[in-house]
Design a protein around this motif. Sequence first.
Motif, PDB file in Angstrom:
ATOM      1  N   HIS A   6     -20.570  -3.290  -8.326  1.00  0.00           N
ATOM      2  CA  HIS A   6     -19.183  -2.897  -8.495  1.00  0.00           C
ATOM      3  C   HIS A   6     -18.297  -3.469  -7.396  1.00  0.00           C
ATOM      4  O   HIS A   6     -17.237  -2.954  -7.129  1.00  0.00           O
ATOM      5  N   SER A   7     -18.731  -4.538  -6.771  1.00  0.00           N
ATOM      6  CA  SER A   7     -17.960  -5.078  -5.660  1.00  0.00           C
ATOM      7  C   SER A   7     -16.857  -5.997  -6.162  1.00  0.00           C
ATOM      8  O   SER A   7     -16.845  -6.434  -7.302  1.00  0.00           O
ATOM      9  N   ASN A   8     -15.939  -6.279  -5.278  1.00  0.00           N
ATOM     10  CA  ASN A   8     -14.843  -7.175  -5.580  1.00  0.00           C
ATOM     11  C   ASN A   8     -15.327  -8.610  -5.474  1.00  0.00           C
ATOM     12  O   ASN A   8     -16.224  -8.910  -4.699  1.00  0.00           O
ATOM     13  N   PRO A   9     -14.691  -9.537  -6.200  1.00  0.00           N
ATOM     14  CA  PRO A   9     -15.043 -10.937  -6.017  1.00  0.00           C
ATOM     15  C   PRO A   9     -14.808 -11.369  -4.570  1.00  0.00           C
ATOM     16  O   PRO A   9     -15.542 -12.147  -4.016  1.00  0.00           O
ATOM     17  N   ASN A  10     -13.771 -10.823  -3.945  1.00  0.00           N
ATOM     18  CA  ASN A  10     -13.479 -11.097  -2.544  1.00  0.00           C
ATOM     19  C   ASN A  10     -14.041  -9.945  -1.726  1.00  0.00           C
ATOM     20  O   ASN A  10     -13.482  -8.868  -1.706  1.00  0.00           O
ATOM     21  N   GLU A  11     -15.170 -10.172  -1.055  1.00  0.00           N
ATOM     22  CA  GLU A  11     -15.803  -9.062  -0.345  1.00  0.00           C
ATOM     23  C   GLU A  11     -14.975  -8.576   0.833  1.00  0.00           C
ATOM     24  O   GLU A  11     -15.242  -7.534   1.395  1.00  0.00           O
ATOM     25  N   ASN A  12     -13.937  -9.316   1.206  1.00  0.00           N
ATOM     26  CA  ASN A  12     -13.035  -8.854   2.253  1.00  0.00           C
ATOM     27  C   ASN A  12     -11.844  -8.114   1.671  1.00  0.00           C
ATOM     28  O   ASN A  12     -10.966  -7.696   2.392  1.00  0.00           O
ATOM     29  N   GLY A  13     -11.814  -7.954   0.363  1.00  0.00           N
ATOM     30  CA  GLY A  13     -10.701  -7.292  -0.310  1.00  0.00           C
ATOM     31  C   GLY A  13     -10.792  -5.786  -0.193  1.00  0.00           C
ATOM     32  O   GLY A  13     -11.628  -5.233   0.523  1.00  0.00           O
ATOM     33  N   TYR A  18     -15.593   3.092  -6.610  1.00  0.00           N
ATOM     34  CA  TYR A  18     -17.055   3.230  -6.586  1.00  0.00           C
ATOM     35  C   TYR A  18     -17.588   3.021  -5.172  1.00  0.00           C
ATOM     36  O   TYR A  18     -18.419   3.783  -4.680  1.00  0.00           O
ATOM     37  N   GLN A  19     -17.107   1.970  -4.521  1.00  0.00           N
ATOM     38  CA  GLN A  19     -17.569   1.661  -3.172  1.00  0.00           C
ATOM     39  C   GLN A  19     -17.207   2.757  -2.189  1.00  0.00           C
ATOM     40  O   GLN A  19     -18.001   3.106  -1.318  1.00  0.00           O
ATOM     41  N   ARG A  20     -16.008   3.319  -2.325  1.00  0.00           N
ATOM     42  CA  ARG A  20     -15.592   4.398  -1.435  1.00  0.00           C
ATOM     43  C   ARG A  20     -16.529   5.603  -1.562  1.00  0.00           C
ATOM     44  O   ARG A  20     -16.950   6.181  -0.569  1.00  0.00           O
ATOM     45  N   GLU A  59      -8.522  12.369   2.479  1.00  0.00           N
ATOM     46  CA  GLU A  59      -8.127  11.532   1.343  1.00  0.00           C
ATOM     47  C   GLU A  59      -9.058  10.340   1.215  1.00  0.00           C
ATOM     48  O   GLU A  59      -9.253   9.596   2.176  1.00  0.00           O
ATOM     49  N   ILE A  60      -9.613  10.141   0.025  1.00  0.00           N
ATOM     50  CA  ILE A  60     -10.480   8.983  -0.206  1.00  0.00           C
ATOM     51  C   ILE A  60      -9.672   7.802  -0.746  1.00  0.00           C
ATOM     52  O   ILE A  60     -10.086   6.665  -0.656  1.00  0.00           O
ATOM     53  N   GLU A  61      -8.486   8.089  -1.265  1.00  0.00           N
ATOM     54  CA  GLU A  61      -7.624   7.033  -1.797  1.00  0.00           C
ATOM     55  C   GLU A  61      -6.984   6.265  -0.647  1.00  0.00           C
ATOM     56  O   GLU A  61      -6.689   6.834   0.401  1.00  0.00           O
ATOM     57  N   PRO A  62      -6.725   4.972  -0.844  1.00  0.00           N
ATOM     58  CA  PRO A  62      -6.073   4.202   0.220  1.00  0.00           C
ATOM     59  C   PRO A  62      -4.635   4.673   0.436  1.00  0.00           C
ATOM     60  O   PRO A  62      -4.006   5.223  -0.464  1.00  0.00           O
ATOM     61  N   ARG A  63      -4.154   4.448   1.631  1.00  0.00           N
ATOM     62  CA  ARG A  63      -2.769   4.809   1.947  1.00  0.00           C
ATOM     63  C   ARG A  63      -1.818   3.916   1.177  1.00  0.00           C
ATOM     64  O   ARG A  63      -2.134   2.768   0.862  1.00  0.00           O
ATOM     65  N   THR A  64      -0.644   4.442   0.888  1.00  0.00           N
ATOM     66  CA  THR A  64       0.360   3.605   0.233  1.00  0.00           C
ATOM     67  C   THR A  64       0.896   2.619   1.250  1.00  0.00           C
ATOM     68  O   THR A  64       1.004   2.931   2.439  1.00  0.00           O
ATOM     69  N   SER A  65       1.214   1.452   0.785  1.00  0.00           N
ATOM     70  CA  SER A  65       1.733   0.425   1.675  1.00  0.00           C
ATOM     71  C   SER A  65       3.112   0.810   2.177  1.00  0.00           C
ATOM     72  O   SER A  65       3.930   1.343   1.437  1.00  0.00           O
TER      73      SER A  65
END
Length: 117
Positions: A6-13, A18-20, A59-65
């Motif tokens: 379930h990883s991103n094509p860009n592993e630095n992305g 799922y990963q979280r 919070e497991i969700e990313p912060r808003t930009s």
Amino acid sequence: MNFNQHSNPNENGPITLYQRGYIMALHDLGHSFGEIAKITGRSKTLISNFVNRVLTTGEIEPRTSTGRPRKLSAQAVRATIRSALRDRQQSWEELRLGMGEKVSMSTIKRTLREHNI
């Protein structure tokens, strides 16, 4: 369990949902940040920053930009679009002067371009 499935094509992305969950599960099982980094293929810094943020904020969700707020309100955007569609022959300057707000020509052009007008 295959993390890369379930990883991103860009592993630095960004980390997928799922990963979280997987990272937090490994942490809950007592794995160190370094072990989680080896298992997931992500950096130890990313893992530690993520886990510490989740533990601190809950919070497991990313912060808003963050960023600069929009110059035009939603109401001003609608008025600009309506005015541009009502009189397609008016100049950019006429459209800008009819706004009632002090906005640049590039702001008006960008707003119309974003709405395909």
